[in-house]
Design a protein around this motif. Structure first.
Motif, PDB file in Angstrom:
ATOM      1  N   TYR A  74       0.705  -1.213   0.092  1.00 48.90           N
ATOM      2  CA  TYR A  74       0.090  -0.042   0.023  1.00 48.90           C
ATOM      3  C   TYR A  74       0.996   1.359  -0.031  1.00 48.90           C
ATOM      4  CZ  TYR A  74      -4.087  -2.660   0.574  1.00 48.90           C
ATOM      5  OH  TYR A  74      -5.308  -3.638   0.470  1.00 48.90           O
ATOM      6  N   GLN A  75       0.189   2.168  -0.690  1.00 46.42           N
ATOM      7  CA  GLN A  75       0.930   3.581  -0.686  1.00 46.42           C
ATOM      8  C   GLN A  75       0.607   4.375   0.880  1.00 46.42           C
ATOM      9  OE1 GLN A  75      -1.166   2.121  -2.848  1.00 46.42           O
ATOM     10  NE2 GLN A  75      -0.993   2.843  -4.831  1.00 46.42           N
ATOM     11  N   SER A  76       1.595   5.202   1.007  1.00 49.86           N
ATOM     12  CA  SER A  76       1.521   5.819   2.216  1.00 49.86           C
ATOM     13  C   SER A  76      -0.056   6.552   2.462  1.00 49.86           C
ATOM     14  CB  SER A  76       2.818   6.819   2.435  1.00 49.86           C
ATOM     15  OG  SER A  76       2.563   7.833   1.370  1.00 49.86           O
ATOM     16  N   TYR A  77      -0.679   6.859   1.425  1.00 50.38           N
ATOM     17  CA  TYR A  77      -1.911   7.718   1.462  1.00 50.38           C
ATOM     18  C   TYR A  77      -2.994   6.848   1.747  1.00 50.38           C
ATOM     19  CZ  TYR A  77      -1.793   7.050  -3.365  1.00 50.38           C
ATOM     20  OH  TYR A  77      -1.485   6.479  -4.713  1.00 50.38           O
ATOM     21  N   ILE A  78      -2.801   5.415   2.019  1.00 47.82           N
ATOM     22  CA  ILE A  78      -3.929   4.529   2.199  1.00 47.82           C
ATOM     23  C   ILE A  78      -4.084   4.002   3.594  1.00 47.82           C
ATOM     24  CG2 ILE A  78      -4.949   2.364   1.581  1.00 47.82           C
ATOM     25  CD1 ILE A  78      -4.204   2.890  -1.301  1.00 47.82           C
ATOM     26  N   ASP A 107     -13.961   2.100  -1.406  1.00 49.02           N
ATOM     27  CA  ASP A 107     -12.935   1.196  -2.706  1.00 49.02           C
ATOM     28  C   ASP A 107     -11.740   0.602  -2.003  1.00 49.02           C
ATOM     29  OD1 ASP A 107     -15.038   2.413  -4.266  1.00 49.02           O
ATOM     30  OD2 ASP A 107     -13.590   4.194  -4.611  1.00 49.02           O
ATOM     31  N   VAL A 108     -11.224   0.884  -0.874  1.00 49.52           N
ATOM     32  CA  VAL A 108     -10.240   0.168  -0.252  1.00 49.52           C
ATOM     33  C   VAL A 108     -10.548  -1.286   0.232  1.00 49.52           C
ATOM     34  CG1 VAL A 108      -8.346   0.019   1.476  1.00 49.52           C
ATOM     35  CG2 VAL A 108      -8.957   2.307   0.629  1.00 49.52           C
ATOM     36  N   PRO A 333     -10.178   7.469  11.021  1.00 56.12           N
ATOM     37  CA  PRO A 333      -9.104   6.952  10.757  1.00 56.12           C
ATOM     38  C   PRO A 333      -8.496   8.101   9.629  1.00 56.12           C
ATOM     39  CG  PRO A 333     -10.705   5.224  10.771  1.00 56.12           C
ATOM     40  CD  PRO A 333     -11.291   6.422  10.853  1.00 56.12           C
ATOM     41  N   SER A 334      -7.054   8.319   9.459  1.00 57.12           N
ATOM     42  CA  SER A 334      -6.559   8.944   8.532  1.00 57.12           C
ATOM     43  C   SER A 334      -6.980   8.142   7.232  1.00 57.12           C
ATOM     44  CB  SER A 334      -5.203   8.789   8.574  1.00 57.12           C
ATOM     45  OG  SER A 334      -4.758   9.544   9.892  1.00 57.12           O
ATOM     46  N   PHE A 335      -7.212   8.970   6.070  1.00 57.40           N
ATOM     47  CA  PHE A 335      -7.647   8.373   4.749  1.00 57.40           C
ATOM     48  C   PHE A 335      -8.813   7.826   4.783  1.00 57.40           C
ATOM     49  CE2 PHE A 335      -2.938   8.924   5.142  1.00 57.40           C
ATOM     50  CZ  PHE A 335      -2.735   9.939   4.430  1.00 57.40           C
ATOM     51  N   ASP A 337     -12.241   7.412   3.525  1.00 61.02           N
ATOM     52  CA  ASP A 337     -13.226   8.180   2.611  1.00 61.02           C
ATOM     53  C   ASP A 337     -14.548   8.082   3.380  1.00 61.02           C
ATOM     54  OD1 ASP A 337     -11.497   8.818   0.684  1.00 61.02           O
ATOM     55  OD2 ASP A 337     -11.765   7.218  -0.604  1.00 61.02           O
ATOM     56  N   PRO A 338     -15.078   7.142   3.715  1.00 63.90           N
ATOM     57  CA  PRO A 338     -16.522   7.238   4.093  1.00 63.90           C
ATOM     58  C   PRO A 338     -16.692   8.423   5.532  1.00 63.90           C
ATOM     59  CG  PRO A 338     -16.057   4.857   3.984  1.00 63.90           C
ATOM     60  CD  PRO A 338     -14.878   5.900   3.547  1.00 63.90           C
ATOM     61  N   LEU A 340     -14.577  10.769   6.388  1.00 64.56           N
ATOM     62  CA  LEU A 340     -14.057  12.180   6.077  1.00 64.56           C
ATOM     63  C   LEU A 340     -14.845  12.629   5.270  1.00 64.56           C
ATOM     64  CD1 LEU A 340     -10.317  11.160   6.298  1.00 64.56           C
ATOM     65  CD2 LEU A 340     -11.770  12.402   8.285  1.00 64.56           C
ATOM     66  N   LEU A 341     -15.628  12.125   4.362  1.00 62.26           N
ATOM     67  CA  LEU A 341     -16.361  12.760   3.273  1.00 62.26           C
ATOM     68  C   LEU A 341     -17.800  13.031   3.951  1.00 62.26           C
ATOM     69  CD1 LEU A 341     -15.593  10.616  -0.028  1.00 62.26           C
ATOM     70  CD2 LEU A 341     -15.002  13.146   0.159  1.00 62.26           C
ATOM     71  N   LYS A 361      -8.249  12.936  13.863  1.00 63.43           N
ATOM     72  CA  LYS A 361      -7.953  11.457  13.151  1.00 63.43           C
ATOM     73  C   LYS A 361      -7.143  10.588  13.997  1.00 63.43           C
ATOM     74  CE  LYS A 361      -6.524  13.718   9.292  1.00 63.43           C
ATOM     75  NZ  LYS A 361      -6.258  14.046   8.075  1.00 63.43           N
TER      76      LYS A 361
ATOM     77  N   ASP B  95      -7.429  14.438   3.268  1.00 65.21           N
ATOM     78  CA  ASP B  95      -7.100  13.165   2.900  1.00 65.21           C
ATOM     79  C   ASP B  95      -8.076  12.698   1.701  1.00 65.21           C
ATOM     80  OD1 ASP B  95      -5.656  13.060   4.962  1.00 65.21           O
ATOM     81  OD2 ASP B  95      -6.675  11.607   6.326  1.00 65.21           O
ATOM     82  N   VAL B  96      -9.062  13.458   1.597  1.00 68.73           N
ATOM     83  CA  VAL B  96      -9.975  12.979   0.723  1.00 68.73           C
ATOM     84  C   VAL B  96      -9.666  13.591  -0.897  1.00 68.73           C
ATOM     85  CG1 VAL B  96     -11.691  12.671   2.531  1.00 68.73           C
ATOM     86  CG2 VAL B  96     -12.090  14.616   0.881  1.00 68.73           C
ATOM     87  N   PHE B 133     -16.672   4.620  -4.680  1.00 63.50           N
ATOM     88  CA  PHE B 133     -17.332   4.684  -3.792  1.00 63.50           C
ATOM     89  C   PHE B 133     -17.548   6.595  -3.483  1.00 63.50           C
ATOM     90  CE2 PHE B 133     -17.579   6.351   0.629  1.00 63.50           C
ATOM     91  CZ  PHE B 133     -18.647   5.634   1.197  1.00 63.50           C
ATOM     92  N   ALA B 379      -5.703   1.751  -4.570  1.00 61.77           N
ATOM     93  CA  ALA B 379      -5.682   0.580  -3.531  1.00 61.77           C
ATOM     94  C   ALA B 379      -5.409  -0.693  -4.217  1.00 61.77           C
ATOM     95  CB  ALA B 379      -6.834   0.512  -2.577  1.00 61.77           C
ATOM     96  N   LEU B 382      -0.010  -1.777  -6.078  1.00 61.84           N
ATOM     97  CA  LEU B 382       1.180  -2.552  -6.158  1.00 61.84           C
ATOM     98  C   LEU B 382       1.369  -3.825  -6.207  1.00 61.84           C
ATOM     99  CD1 LEU B 382       2.408  -0.383  -3.067  1.00 61.84           C
ATOM    100  CD2 LEU B 382       3.852  -0.461  -5.159  1.00 61.84           C
ATOM    101  N   GLU B 400       3.950   8.486  -7.980  1.00 59.08           N
ATOM    102  CA  GLU B 400       2.976   9.036  -7.277  1.00 59.08           C
ATOM    103  C   GLU B 400       2.614  10.345  -7.524  1.00 59.08           C
ATOM    104  OE1 GLU B 400       3.041   8.081  -3.009  1.00 59.08           O
ATOM    105  OE2 GLU B 400       3.629   5.781  -3.381  1.00 59.08           O
TER     106      GLU B 400
END
Lengths: 390, 432
Positions: A74-78, A107-108, A333-335, A337-338, A340-341, A361, B95-96, B133, B379, B382, B400
């Protein structure tokens, strides 16, 4: 009678066991048994249970798991929950599961279903799509067919038929469990000093790890023990926490909220324990009943669609009113989506209802609690000092 | 001319072929059309690119506005940075998705289109919930701002790698029993299925030509760049033009242009003119960066790298595996279109698709541009990269960036990574 300490100690042991020993032993006790894991937020555990299988809630690796391999995926932003879940898989901590369900939450988690399909093709890994159309004749028809497909797939996993009667029986067992959970939440809202947030959390978390019948007994034992022993009441403010429905906070974070002067009187931890909100009928077609209950009596959450603008965010306002809370702590949690949006819309609903809130967060492995304690403490103080004036 | 419209844009001096100019004019005309709805009386629908049902919307004479297109167009004009910060100041998390924040920031700053034309408020939000989503929350957020009618079209995800009858029937049923009746009510126009069939026929014609163009990249040299160039090519068919005569004409023109390039043995046209020698043939996965697109593209063509296939050119519809809109099965084929968009495919299916591109286009490697904003794409990338490498034996690389957040484009990092990657391809070739 067991004391609350003994019960919570048992819950903590189960919670900390990242090898899922209890579930392994449950499975090993009978060759017919299977284990089907699931991720947040909701799956119809009744169908799994009806197939003589243990539904096992997997909510990441928490702050005790060192994620080494998972980070390479995973990338750091997930967010962190998928990487620690992958770590659990790659380190064979989940090598005993026979299937895993990934609900449509974001989506994750959705893409994680495909990752497991590639990494562990021998496991039944299924993306579990819940309808976002809540009409019985449209979303309901789709969902009934999806549930039937799921039933067929789980029959293959279990090795035998999952009958209507077995599902009805499981519905009754889970209805009882949900009622007990509801009772515990009401007890806590009434006297939060008697049921600390960490204890409520561990009780809910244990429900992810053991057979439902045992969990129901555990809840009964705990509530009986609580009623016997009044704990000292502090001058804390009453808050609802929102946003912790998927990636879990460290236990120390929940403890920090209380230490900073907040009683948690409602939350969105492990929503599946309270989902749906009313008993599912045990008469008639069980699949239709599961579907209708989902469409009509689901908990509202940021992972689902709200068809009516006027109702947007009211679920949180209602939670505050129902539990006589004085404010809301958004902890996402950081990142995520549900969470934070959704948050700006929830904040507007709280503003309209004149309910104070604060937000921060976290990650499941967050280590520094001091800033959170300070923020929550300041929030609690502000409510105590100025709450009634606003 | 207002201040926004007079701002200089990055691509103002770029070399463009006729199809690119035509595309630019079409997109600009749509913004002009939207700006004049008060005079024309047209109702306005906001909807998304993946899973858009443009042919159906045209049956109700609705003018379509695509927030993603607005965001990317704003990104190319360097306008998204302030928009994103405006949204963040108003409580939207760092973050979004930056498409969402750019859109909300643009709205809060007066809702002026990237071209400088004013955008009308929506009469209806058509939430085609396909493969992402964030869409679901995005339109809840817009509804929260505009308080207008919203129609939800839930498109199930192909989690097990296939479209089932249940999925198709569910989408068709939503179209028949909810989407169409609501659009009739909002627009005041009665649904005419023959009108829909005609639009779908035109869609299929345009799709045939688009596929021909995309597959022309099998030539050596490839006459097109299937990532940076294809972004222009897919613009009309992914937005308000699929199903129109203009789109048919556009793709016919484009095809003729590419046929001429193939006949002349030419490579792609870049912003700096004809591309030089084709040294590397690359498949890309993931969206591009829009704030620095020209700079990003230059890092490729300066090194002689051309993208011969990209997953991003399939985000608004996957046509190169045989799907066409079908006038004989109008609603079913709309459902299959929605279900078949790229990010609605499971990860294993996406890997299969990339592997097939690597082989079909005789690519030298796979490059993933991983987008911070877009978990739907990102997601799992990788693992996808490792899997494609394993299956094809070709090297893969990972950079990235972000869609429209200029804070997440680090030119030197990306350039270094790309240069190393091209060197790696050279080494592999020498070793072979």
């Amino acid at each position: 009678m067991l004391s609350t300490e003994k019960i919570i100690q048992r819950c903590q042991t189960l919670f900390e066991d990242l090898n899922f020993t209890y579930a392994r032993e449950w499975k090993a006790a009978d060759k017919q048994r299977k284990v089907v894991a699931f991720m947040p937020i909701y799956v119809p555990r009744e169908i799994i249970h009806a197939g003589n299988m243990l539904p096992l809630g997997v909510l990441g690796g928490g702050d005790q798991l060192e994620v080494i391999q998972g980070d390479a995926y995973y990338q750091s932003y997930i967010c962190r929950i998928p990487r620690s879940t992958i770590e659990l898989v790659l380190t064979d901590r989940l090598d005993f599961i026979d299937g895993m369900l990934f609900p449509s939450i974001c989506d994750v988690i959705r893409n994680l279903s495909g990752m497991l399909q590639m990494i562990r093709p021998e496991i039944y890994a299924h993306y579990y799509d819940m309808p976002q159309n809540y009409s019985e004749k449209i979303g309901g028809e789709f969902y009934v067919n999806e549930l039937q497909e799921l039933r067929k797939a789980l029959e293959k996993v279990s090795g035998h038929d999952i009958t209507d009667d077995a599902i009805r029986n499981s519905i009754a067992v889970y209805n009882e469990n949900r009622n007990l959970v509801g009772k515990l939440y009401r007890m806590r809202a009434e006297k939060p000093w008697n049921i600390p947030a960490t204890e409520a959390y561990l009780l809910m978390r244990t429900g992810m790890l053991m057979p439902v019948e045992e969990h129901s007994q555990l809840l009964l034992d705990y509530m009986a023990a609580v009623e016997k022993a009044e704990r000292p009441k502090r001058d804390n403010c009453r808050i609802v926490v929102s946003g912790m429905f998927c990636e879990q906070p460290p236990l120390s974070l929940i403890k920090s909220l209380e230490m900073s002067g907040c009683y948690v009187v409602d939350d969105d931890f492990m929503m599946i324990n309270r989902w749906p909100t009313v008993d599912i009928p045990t008469e008639g077609d069980p699949i239709t009943n599961l579907s209708t209950s989902f469409l009509k009596h689901s908990l509202k959450t940021s992972a689902t669609y709200e068809p009516n603008e006027e109702d947007k965010g009211l679920y949180l306002v209602d939670a505050v009113r129902r539990s006589s809370a004085e404010g809301v702590i958004f902890a996402a949690p950081s990142f995520c989506d549900p969470a934070l949006l959704e948050r700006p819309m929830l904040q507007d609903a709280l503003n309209a209802a004149k309910i104070p809130y604060t937000a921060f967060k976290y990650a499941e492995n967050s280590g520094q609690m001091q800033p959170i304690r300070e923020q929550a403490g300041t929030f609690a103080d502000s409510i105590k000092l100025w709450g009634e004036q606003s | 001319m207002n201040a926004v419209a007079s701002q200089k844009v990055d691509l103002r001096d770029a070399r463009k072929d006729n199809s690119m100019l035509l595309q630019k004019e079409m997109i600009a005309n749509n913004f002009k059309k939207l700006a004049k709805v008060k005079e024309s009386g047209e109702k306005v629908v906001y909807t998304f690119v993946p899973g858009n049902i443009n042919e159906l919307l045209m049956c109700f004479d609705l003018a379509g506005n695509y927030p993603e297109i607005n965001s990317l167009q704003s990104g190319m004009r360097k306008k998204t940075g302030p928009y994103i910060m405006e949204a963040e100041r108003n409580g939207h998390s760092e973050d979004v998705c930056t498409y969402v924040k750019s859109d909300i920031g643009m709205m809060r700053k007066g809702n002026i289109a990237p071209t400088g034309d004013p955008l009308p408020e929506p009469d209806v939000l058509l939430l085609s919930y396909t493969g992402c989503f964030t869409f679901l929350k995005w339109f809840e957020l817009l509804r929260h701002e505009y308080n207008c009618d919203t129609i939800m079209l839930h498109v199930p995800y192909q989690g097990d790698g296939k479209i089932t009858d249940n999925m198709r029937n569910y989408v068709v049923k939503q179209l028949k029993e909810e989407v169409i009746p609501k659009l009739e009510k909002i627009s005041g126009v009665k649904f005419d299925i023959d009108r829909l069939r005609e639009y779908l026929r035109q869609s299929a014609q345009a799709e045939d030509d688009l596929v021909w163009v995309l597959e022309s990249a099998q030539n050596r040299p490839s006459p097109i760049d299937s990532y940076f160039g294809a972004i222009y090519y897919v613009g009309p068919i992914f937005s308000a033009f699929r199903g129109t005569k203009e789109a048919v004409e556009y793709y016919r023109t484009l095809r003729r242009e590419i046929e001429e390039r193939v006949a002349a043995g030419k490579g792609p046209v870049t912003p700096e003119g004809e591309m030089g020698e084709e040294k590397y043939r690359i498949v890309t996965e993931g969206p591009p960066n829009y704030t620095h697109m020209r700079e990003f593209w230059k890092m490729f063509y300066d090194e002689g790298a051309v993208v011969v296939a990209s997953s991003y050119a399939k985000v608004g519809g996957v046509y190169d595996f045989g799907f066409r809109h079908d006038p004989e099965r109008p609603l079913e084929s709309l459902a299959e279109y929605c279900l078949g968009c790229y990010t609605n495919h499971s990860l294993p299916e996406r890997v299969n698709m990339l592997e097939s591109y690597m082989n079909k286009y005789e690519a030298d490697g796979l490059l993933i541009n991983s987008i911070k904003s877009c978990n739907s794409f990102s997601a799992g990338q990788l693992l996808m990269m490792r899997e494609v490498e394993k299956r094809t034996g070709k090297p893969a690389a990972f950079v990235e960036t972000d869609l429209v957040d200029p804070r997440y484009f680090s030119a030197s990092n990306v350039k270094n990574r790309l240069e190393s990657y091209f060197q790696m391809i050279d080494q592999k070739r020498r070793a072979a």
